[in-house]
Scaffold this motif. Structure first.
Motif, mmCIF file in Angstrom:
data_model
loop_
_atom_site.group_PDB
_atom_site.id
_atom_site.type_symbol
_atom_site.label_atom_id
_atom_site.label_comp_id
_atom_site.label_asym_id
_atom_site.label_seq_id
_atom_site.Cartn_x
_atom_site.Cartn_y
_atom_site.Cartn_z
ATOM 1 N N VAL A 30 0.832 -1.206 0.000
ATOM 2 C CA VAL A 30 0.000 0.000 0.000
ATOM 3 C C VAL A 30 0.868 1.257 0.000
ATOM 4 N N GLY A 34 0.664 4.181 -2.774
ATOM 5 C CA GLY A 34 0.501 5.589 -2.412
ATOM 6 C C GLY A 34 1.503 6.480 -3.125
ATOM 7 N N THR A 60 -4.560 11.850 -1.484
ATOM 8 C CA THR A 60 -4.709 10.394 -1.613
ATOM 9 C C THR A 60 -3.379 9.694 -1.410
ATOM 10 N N LEU A 64 -2.363 7.046 1.784
ATOM 11 C CA LEU A 64 -1.929 5.662 1.605
ATOM 12 C C LEU A 64 -0.504 5.448 2.090
ATOM 13 N N GLY A 68 -0.115 2.991 5.099
ATOM 14 C CA GLY A 68 0.635 1.795 4.714
ATOM 15 C C GLY A 68 1.960 1.696 5.433
ATOM 16 N N ILE A 98 -7.831 -2.173 -1.380
ATOM 17 C CA ILE A 98 -7.323 -0.892 -0.869
ATOM 18 C C ILE A 98 -6.920 0.023 -2.024
ATOM 19 N N GLY A 102 -8.874 3.416 -2.634
ATOM 20 C CA GLY A 102 -8.033 4.605 -2.542
ATOM 21 C C GLY A 102 -7.985 5.353 -3.859
#
Length: 523
Positions: A30, A34, A60, A64, A68, A98, A102
């Motif tokens: 994740v 991101g 965003t 993440l 994460g 996710i 996301g």
């Protein structure tokens, strides 16, 4: 010699420890996702007038990365962990969910989409489907690039991207549908795939620019053609240009994206003859050639006044359907329904395994058809012949085929067809004609992206969510989803059953403690 007892894989202690490791790896993936969500902001270097749309991507990305990173720091094991196929399937499902949810945030912030519409668009992007509810004439260039970028990444898959920098289990890559090995170890394979994919992209951008596309359009369409995704910067898709040369380049890119990475790697190493012995590749060429001729003779020749136009449409629509790219140069509502039927069959069959294409995959269909021929041969000539080993050529390898593998393929195709029927039923229930519903849902579950008009921001939410689920199932090829969900359900049951057993044991011991000792008998 010290004997180590095998851990009880159903005990809550063992399961919690394994899920802790799995969550830690998920956090690492994740974090990388991101970081990738920040990259579309680089487009603003060239289009500063869209600077107001930067904040949604930055927010965003940071969300993440921070979440994460925290999960990875908190739960990652101290040493690399080898996961079982079932555990890998759970990781894949978690990461994809996710990533998709996301990825929906920028669409909510900058494309005026509601939650369900944004999730649909994000799912369509990451699964390289191409069905869209975004009005491309109303959004900024950074949003258009973002749509193309997530399709480009979706063609690789989350795991290939992450494993280029992480040391991971081979199971997570296999669970996502990448079974071929192009180099030493998992990271070696991931980096080879990324290198081939990147080279294709540069090649595609240059060619599209040479045949008349602007730089921005060339980058976007090279990304979405190679990923066999189909998002376009124009509402009319490739038909906007009405250019035979652009269509030819897009066809080449769709074929490259729909070709097995192992086959491409074998060709690049100079062993062309070995690569061309691949039975699945030959089968793909045969099916595509037949489809072009059938569409030309029974659909496009009678529909268009120009022979040149008829040939172009027949060739382009065949490749875009079987590769799962989803571009179009035809107006589907006006095409004869026989043409729809051909395209539906191609969308369901799908492309070559180990590529960016969706669908059932031609390898499975080829094995099933060959198995029928083998059985007919044995029935006709038995006992006058000796059964020979069943061998097919896949990539640069000879693969034996046994009855167990044939049964697996039959079960997979049965589940695929059942899911198709359920999805079509949901669309028909929402008032759409059965022919339109079959075409649209075949496009969704095959991760193709061709549409006859059902997909829109105003479509019923039940239809939108069932199509989103179909796109995810089609991208992860059912088995990973089924295995992952089954693993979660069984592990939850084991933990809950153990808690109940512990409660019963504690209550029994408490009752035993409170039971008075029997008094001694009177003398």
């Amino acid at each position: 010699m010290i004997k180590h007892d095998k851990p009880d894989e159903h005990s809550p202690e063992y399961l919690l420890r394994r899920y802790r490791d799995m969550i830690g790896y998920t956090g690492s993936f994740v974090t990388i996702i991101g970081g990738l969500y920040m990259l579309p902001v680089l487009v603003l270097i060239f289009y500063s007038e869209d600077l107001a749309d930067a904040w949604g991507f930055i927010l965003t990305s940071l969300l993440l990365i921070i979440s994460g990173g925290y999960v990875s720091q908190r739960f990652s094991p101290a040493t690399p962990t080898r996961f079982t196929p079932q555990e890998s399937a759970v990781i894949v499902i978690l990461v994809w969910l996710i990533g998709i949810f996301g990825g929906a945030l920028p669409f909510m912030f900058h494309a005026n989409l509601g939650f369900s519409q944004a999730v649909f668009e994000s799912t369509s992007g990451w699964t390289t489907t191409g069905l869209t509810v975004v009005d491309v004439t109303e959004v900024s260039r950074v949003v258009l690039f973002y749509r193309s970028f997530i399709q480009f990444l979706g063609g690789l898959g989350f795991m290939i991207i992450a494993l280029t920098v992480l040391t991971g289990s081979v199971g997570v890559m296999t669970a996502e549908g990448h079974n071929d090995r192009l180099g030493p170890g998992v990271r070696g394979t991931a980096r080879h795939v990324l290198a081939i994919y990147g080279a294709y992209a540069f090649f595609g951008i240059a060619l599209l620019r040479m045949v008349g596309m602007e730089w921005f359009d060339a980058v976007n369409h090279a990304f979405t053609a190679l990923s066999t995704g189909g998002f376009s910067t124009k509402a009319e898709s490739i038909a906007h240009w009405d250019s035979a040369s652009i269509e030819a380049v897009i066809i080449v890119l769709m074929i490259l994206g729909g070709t097995n990475f192992l086959t491409a790697y074998t060709i690049l190493r100079g062993d062309v003859r070995k690569a061309l012995r691949c039975h699945e590749l030959r089968f793909a060429w045969a099916i595509s050639g037949i489809a072009v001729v059938v569409l030309l003779l029974f659909t496009t020749l009678g529909h268009y006044n120009s022979i040149e136009r008829a040939v172009r449409v027949a060739a382009f629509e065949t490749v875009t359907a079987i590769s799962g790219a989803g571009f179009n140069i035809a107006d589907y509502p006006t095409l004869p329904r026989f043409g729809w039927m051909v395209l539906i069959i191609l969308m369901l069959m799908g492309g070559v395994s180990g590529s960016t294409s969706g669908g059932i995959k031609l390898f499975r269909i080829y094995i099933l058809l060959r198995s029928v021929l083998w059985e007919v041969k044995y029935l006709l000539f038995w006992p006058n012949i000796v059964k020979q080993p069943k061998i097919v050529q896949q990539g640069n390898k000879s693969i034996p085929v046994d009855d167990h593998q044939v049964r697996q393929i039959a079960v997979f195709i049965s589940g695929y067809v059942f899911s198709l029927l359920v999805g079509v039923a949901v669309l028909v229930y929402n008032g759409y004609p059965i022919g339109d519903s079959l075409f649209e849902f075949a496009s969704a579950i095959g991760t193709v992206g061709l549409s006859v008009g059902i997909t829109s921001p105003d479509m019923p939410l039940s239809a939108m969510w069932v199509m989103s689920l179909a796109m995810l199932l089609g991208r992860l090829e059912f088995y990973a989803v089924v295995i992952g969900i089954a693993k979660l359900v069984m592990d939850t049951r084991d933990v809950l059953d153990d808690d109940e057993d512990s409660t019963v044991t504690d209550e029994t011991e408490e009752i035993a403690d409170k039971t008075p000792e029997p008094e001694p008998a009177a003398p």
